[in-house]
Structure formats: C-alpha cells, structure tokens
Design an enzyme around this catalytic site. Structure first.
Site, mmCIF file in Angstrom:
data_model
loop_
_atom_site.group_PDB
_atom_site.id
_atom_site.type_symbol
_atom_site.label_atom_id
_atom_site.label_comp_id
_atom_site.label_asym_id
_atom_site.label_seq_id
_atom_site.Cartn_x
_atom_site.Cartn_y
_atom_site.Cartn_z
ATOM 1 N N TRP A 64 0.867 -1.190 0.000
ATOM 2 C CA TRP A 64 0.000 0.000 0.000
ATOM 3 C C TRP A 64 0.906 1.243 0.000
ATOM 4 O O TRP A 64 1.839 1.333 0.815
ATOM 5 C CB TRP A 64 -0.888 -0.047 1.248
ATOM 6 N N ASP A 68 -0.832 -5.497 9.411
ATOM 7 C CA ASP A 68 -1.800 -4.496 8.985
ATOM 8 C C ASP A 68 -3.058 -5.261 8.586
ATOM 9 O O ASP A 68 -3.063 -6.001 7.602
ATOM 10 C CB ASP A 68 -1.237 -3.716 7.785
ATOM 11 N N LYS A 89 -13.293 -0.707 5.897
ATOM 12 C CA LYS A 89 -13.876 -1.531 4.832
ATOM 13 C C LYS A 89 -14.881 -2.526 5.383
ATOM 14 O O LYS A 89 -15.984 -2.644 4.871
ATOM 15 C CB LYS A 89 -12.797 -2.313 4.093
HETATM 16 N N1 KET Z 1 -3.773 -0.636 5.237
HETATM 17 C C1 KET Z 1 -3.993 -1.025 3.975
HETATM 18 C C2 KET Z 1 -3.284 -2.211 3.463
HETATM 19 C C3 KET Z 1 -4.880 -0.277 3.190
HETATM 20 O O1 KET Z 1 -5.080 -0.693 1.956
HETATM 21 C C4 KET Z 1 -5.525 0.850 3.716
HETATM 22 C C5 KET Z 1 -6.414 1.655 2.873
HETATM 23 C C6 KET Z 1 -5.272 1.189 5.046
HETATM 24 C C7 KET Z 1 -4.384 0.410 5.793
HETATM 25 C C8 KET Z 1 -5.863 2.356 5.754
HETATM 26 O O2 KET Z 1 -7.190 2.503 5.752
HETATM 27 P P1 KET Z 1 -7.930 3.439 6.820
HETATM 28 O O3 KET Z 1 -8.963 4.128 6.022
HETATM 29 O O4 KET Z 1 -6.915 4.383 7.413
HETATM 30 O O5 KET Z 1 -8.457 2.504 7.835
HETATM 31 N N2 KET Z 1 -6.429 1.563 1.610
HETATM 32 C C9 KET Z 1 -7.334 2.207 0.647
HETATM 33 C C10 KET Z 1 -7.667 3.630 0.926
HETATM 34 C C11 KET Z 1 -6.500 4.555 1.042
HETATM 35 O O6 KET Z 1 -5.546 4.497 0.265
HETATM 36 O O7 KET Z 1 -6.554 5.390 1.977
HETATM 37 C C12 KET Z 1 -6.787 2.004 -0.763
HETATM 38 O O8 KET Z 1 -5.694 1.413 -0.924
HETATM 39 O O9 KET Z 1 -7.474 2.392 -1.717
#
Ligand code: KET
Length: 456
Positions: free
Chosen positions: A185, A266, A302
C-alpha cells in the site's frame, strides 16, 4: 529571488532538519508566560515583501496522492460513463456507497439513548471497543487476551493505528528498521518514515507467475538484521491480492521467530478476503498462538463500511501482563500530543455491534454479501475478457483475493483507459473490484481489450 521578488531561502529539507534537531534536543524557546524578558517583536517577514506577496509564495505545488488523487480526477470528469476503480471503497450494484443496515440500527440506538454524552474519551479510547476489537482479531479464546497480555488503543482507523505503532517502535524498540513488502500500500513507506523508522523492502510478488515470491521473501527476511520489524498484510494483500497459503504462512512464521524479527500486522480487510472474519485472521492468530510478541493495526473502514468515521485499533501483544501495562502507558504518551484522544461516535457504533450477538450475526451476513459481490465481479470481468478474446491469461482476476485485482496493465495502458474510456484506477494497474458492477463490467472489459490490443 523568484519571479515575484520573494526571497526563497531555506529549502524545505533544511528547515525540517532544524525543526527535528530542536525537537530532539528539547531546546524550545522559553514561553512568554515563563520568561519575563519575552517581548513580541515584529516578525522578520512582516512588511518585507509588501502587501501583495504571500509569505508562502515559495511553496511548491504538491502532487496529488497516488490513490486518493484518482478520486479527485474522477470528480472533475463530466463524462456519464466514468467509473472510479481507484480507491478501495465498496459500492453497491447501483454504484452507490453502502451504509450497512446494522450500522444504521446501531446509530439509531445511540441517538435514542439520552444517557449518552459527548465527553472526551480517555487517551486510549473506548474501553469496550478496545476489548472487543482485540477479541475480533485474536479470537475470543486467545491465550494472550485471557492472560491480559494485550495492550489495545483506539486509533484513527488503520492509518492512525499504523502511525501510532510506528512512532511507539521508533521511541522504544531497539531496532529501527521496518521491512515492508514490495509492492505494498503506497502509504506504508510514508507512514513509517515519518514515524521515525527506516524503511526497507522485502520481495513479495512475482510478476511472472502473478503469485507470491516465497523464495525471495524468505531470502530477504533471512538477511534482515536480527530484531528488525516486518510489516505483514494480515489478509487480502494490497495491491496484489496475493496472500500466502497457511503452509507458506507457517514457513514465514518460523523464519520470523527464529530470527527474532518483530511482526507488525496491517489488518485492513478482515472479512473481505474470504467473507469469514475468523478465516481472515488466521495468519495473525498463528503468530499469537506461538506465545511470541507482535503488533496489529485494525481498520473498520472496509469491513464495517465506516471509512469516514476513522475507527481502528492498535494492539500490542506482549509476553506478560506487566509489560502490556507499561506499553499502554507509553502509547498514551505517543497519542496525547498527536491528537489527544480519539473520536467517540464510530467506536461506539463498532462496540454496539460487536457486543450484541444478534447484531454481530447481522454484520457477518452483510459482510459476507459484500465479499461475495466482489467475488462475483471477478468472475464477470474474467468471463467478459474471455468472451472478447482479449490476449493474455487473465486467470489472476479470479485467483486474487480481496478488494483489488492487480491487473498487470502498465501505466501507459492505464492512462489510455482513463483518457478514452473514463476509467479511473491507480497507475500501477490496480483495480478496486468493489467499485465495479454488472453494468460497468462490459465497459471495463472493452477498455482493457482496447488497451491490450493497441499496444500489442
Ligand atoms: N492498510 C492497507 C493495506 C490499506 O489498503 C488501507 C487503505 C489502510 C491500511 C488504511 O485505511 P484506513 O482508512 O486508514 O483505515 N487503503 C485504501 C484507501 C487509502 O488508500 O486510503 C486504498 O488502498 O485504496
């Protein structure tokens, strides 16, 4: 001098270094209230540039975020056929964001409860939420929970949990290097670098086989310095959609433990990979079951659709309960100057759902239906490409797991699809399958077909 006659001295890097230096030495100028000789003199910048120029005139335009910037570009596009497959955010068959029924119900209960107030939460967040979150990821019967060896703090979703964990490690752990998968990510390297850790990569993905490069992964972790931190995606690896099998996880676990590396999970997609919360937590539970220590960052963005509520948790599994108590006390010192304490609403929704067996059940059903819809999108896209006779083996679309397909399309092909077909996705060729619907699959398949045959 720049073209506006403004003196652009002090490059950003120099300024940041000097700020960091001041921070580390604890040498802050005395505050006015503590220093009787303190007087307010005109700022050195006041009046220097005249009234027209900004003191920020030298600031360069920053690039958009590689993931969230895709949504910015999508929002500007007027085309009626545009599709946003950039950010990992679930959409219904109608292409609309989804608020789960069980979330609506929990919110109603909260709103109708007159005993609820808006006081600050403790620095560590909502106690119920923390306990239930640890149970959700480690399992209700986890010995670590029963022995009170887990320190859990509520954080600002997955990102905040990673950031608090990173900063805690930079302050208190003897080894500052964190190994993250290649690719990963896009926010991971930034989060950990700014936490004060030094980021290195381990091989993860084999673009030839479009599968796991287990050999490369094991080699790279074998040569890591003892004690180094290793970031692992608990399930539904982003962006590749490739997870180790249980047997491969066991290999990885043995190596990590034998080298005394510190695992940092994660977990942003629990329930989204397989549709089962327990199955998607197996990797983490394997590491907890061996009695060793680890960190886990959980996100409810999610799996409960609470994206903008920013709900997550950081758990640190320790060897003993007295270590966990001290770890928690230090986590509070990381959090307090960062954002003081976390927001109450989202965590209350999660706690309301997790503590009530009926609501919990309802959540798992809704979660499974989201996961199933994503799986059916995979099948539909794969079939649509086969129907079109699109050159290439597209079986990875149905083999990969979780929210994303790592298509193998290159940045030029992606740019072509955006320009000609108004399909928005990240330039590494990642597609958010959760943004797709039966209505948009044919359009995407046409775009992929055109992109692939055009450059053939
Ligand atoms: N870890 C991973 C692997 C991840 O894909 C995301 C979010 C997060 C943590 C953090 O999510 P949060 O909203 O802080 O709980 N990924 C998607 C959104 C983004 O980039 O913020 C994405 O990859 O589209």
């Amino acid at each position: 001098m720049d073209e506006m006659g403004v003196r652009c001295s002090f490059p950003v890097a120099v300024r940041r270094l000097s700020t960091l230096g001041r921070h580390l030495s604890g040498h802050f100028p005395a505050m006015a209230s503590e220093n009787p000789n303190f007087t307010i003199s005109p700022s050195p910048t006041a009046g220097t540039y005249g009234s027209a120029a900004s003191v920020f005139a030298c600031i360069a335009q920053a690039p958009e975020d590689p993931i969230l910037g895709v949504t910015v570009a999508y929002n500007k596009d007027q085309s009626p056929v545009k599709v946003n497959l950039g950010v990992g955010a679930y959409r219904t068959e109608e292409g609309k964001p989804l608020v789960l029924n069980v979330v609506r119900k929990a919110e109603q209960l909260l709103v109708n409860d007159p005993s609820r107030v808006k006081e600050y939460l403790p620095i560590t967040g909502l106690a119920d939420f923390n306990k239930l979150s640890a149970k959700l990821i480690f399992g209700a019967d986890s010995p670590a929970i029963q022995e009170n060896r887990v320190a859990t703090v509520q954080c600002l979703s997955g990102t905040g949990s990673l950031r608090v964990g990173g900063e805690f490690l930079a302050r208190h752990y003897h080894e500052r290097t964190i190994y993250i998968p290649q690719p990963t990510w896009g926010n991971h390297p930034k989060i950990f670098t700014l936490s004060g850790l030094s980021v290195k990569y381990y091989r993860y993905y084999d673009s030839e086989t479009r599968g796991l490069n287990l050999q490369g992964l094991l080699e790279d972790l074998s040569s890591a310095s003892p004690g180094a931190i290793v970031l692992l995606h608990a399930c539904a690896h982003n962006p590749t959609g490739v997870d180790p099998t249980l047997e491969q996880w066991e290999h990885i676990r043995q190596l990590i433990r034998s080298k005394s590396l510190l695992p940092f999970f994660d977990s942003a997609y629990q329930g989204f990979a397989s549709g089962s919360l327990d199955a998607d937590a197996r990797s983490v539970r394997m590491f907890v079951a061996d009695g060793g220590e680890c960190l886990t960052a959980q996100s409810y963005a999610k799996n409960m659709g609470l994206y903008g509520e920013r709900v997550g948790a950081l758990s640190i599994v320790c060897r003993s309960s007295d270590v966990a108590v001290r770890v928690e006390s230090q986590l509070k010192l990381v959090i307090r100057p960062m954002y003081s304490n976390p927001p109450i609403h989202g965590a209350s929704i999660v706690a309301t759902i997790l503590k009530d067996s009926e609501k919990f059940k309802e959540w798992t059903i809704e979660l499974k239906s989201m996961a199933d819809r994503i799986i059916s999108m995979r099948k539909q896209l794969f079939d649509a490409l086969r129907e079109r006779g699109t050159p290439g083996d597209w079986s990875h679309i149905i083999k990969q797991i979780g929210m994303f397909t790592f298509t193998g399309l290159n940045s030029e092909q992606v740019a072509f699809m955006t320009k000609e077909y108004h399909i928005y996705m990240t330039s590494d060729g990642r597609i958010s399958m959760a943004g797709l619907s039966s209505r948009t699959v044919p359009h995407l398949a046409d775009a992929i077909h055109a992109a692939v045959t055009r450059s053939n």
